[in-house]
Design an enzyme around this catalytic site. Structure first.
Site: not given
Ligand code: CP
Length: 309
Positions: A51-52, A81
């Site tokens: 949703r977000t 990394k």
């Protein structure tokens, strides 16, 4: 120049919340706006989201902007990394006009906002806060009841690890005469910082283990498996509350059942057709509220309280 970061609900007052909800309503009613025409927004997500992230990206497109995105930043950004969050945010700020971030660490949003040269929006950080979810929750409640005061709001489930609940409690406690019921297993009780905040502000609340049928809003949350290092403890609380039609029907006729989603089993699928079920409307409202927020963060005179670091 002022930069409008959105990190926690304490930055908002009631005037600002209502300004945002009124604008969200206009977007829901079809307001067309190209305020992001010359803007690129970055959605930087270190944790899964349906949703977000997608509603923010849809909101950007609706406002005629463009977005760049990494949906699994832990693996697909240089975090893999060993790059620090601060370095990542500093660099991304050179590529875009605003950053929306979700992170698994509580406090990551504040760290990111502190070094961000562009408006930064917290899309959920650890067990901290999820302010844009609270704003769309508030919009849904306001749409239904026409007010954000004089409400009995019951929160059910994993209140210890639920960032959406924390942000919504901060939001609703700014409006007069709201009363909260916190219903959870003892193991998942609301954290003391929120309870102390409510006490300090003379907001009425009580805690319990049993669902109380006398509420206007029943806000259900998922027991978050990812927050339990010990599977045995998760198993002991999984399925602690399941809202089915007999429970939903026993609520007052005007009451609504909300959930930030995703759900696992805490609301039975049979409830989806119940007139009290508001969780899918709630999720859809996220688009309009996030459109409003994206428009407002670029306003020089928007009255959001700056973060104090
Ligand atoms: N409510 C919510 O934050 O959903 P997502 O995790 O799918 O974004």
């Amino acid at each position: 120049m002022k930069i409008n970061h959105v990190v926690e609900m304490q930055q908002f007052d009631t005037t600002l919340i209502m300004e945002l909800l009124q604008l969200s309503k206009k977007f829901k009613e079809g307001l067309v706006d190209d305020c992001l025409l010359d803007k690129i927004i970055c959605t930087l997500f270190y944790q899964p989201s349906s949703r977000t992230r997608l509603s923010f990206e849809a909101a950007v497109l609706k406002l005629h902007g463009q977005y760049i995105s990494t949906e699994n930043a832990k693996e697909f950004s240089s975090a893999a990394k060993g790059e620090t969050l601060e370095d990542t945010i500093r660099v991304i700020g050179g590529y875009c006009g605003a950053i929306v971030m979700r992170h698994d660490e509580t406090g990551a949003a504040r760290r990111a906002a502190k070094v961000s040269s562009v408006p930064f929006i917290n899309g959920g950080d650890g067990i901290g806060q999820h302010p844009t979810q609270a704003l769309l929750d508030a919009f849904t409640i306001w749409e239904k009841f026409g007010q954000l005061c004089n409400l009995n709001v019951q929160f059910v489930g994993d209140l210890q690890n639920g960032r959406t609940v924390r942000s919504l409690v901060y939001l609703l406690s700014k409006f007069p005469n709201n009363r909260f019921i916190f219903t959870s297993p003892d193991l998942l009780r609301m954290r003391p910082d929120i309870l102390e905040y409510l006490q300090r502000h003379n907001v009425v609340f009580r805690e319990g283990n049993e669902i109380d049928r006398r509420c206007d809003v029943l806000y259900v949350t998922r027991v978050q498996k990812e927050c339990f290092p010990d599977p045995a403890i998760y198993d002991s609380v999984f399925g602690c509350y399941v809202i089915d039609n007999p429970i939903a029907d026993s609520l007052p006729e005007h009451a609504i059942v909300m959930h930030p989603l995703p759900r696992v089993n805490e609301i039975a699928v049979e409830v989806d057709d119940n007139p009290r079920a508001f969780y899918f409307k709630q999720a859809k409202n996220g688009l309009f509220v996030r459109m409003a927020l994206l428009k407002l963060i670029f306003s020089d005179n928007w009255g959001i309280r700056p973060l104090v670091f």
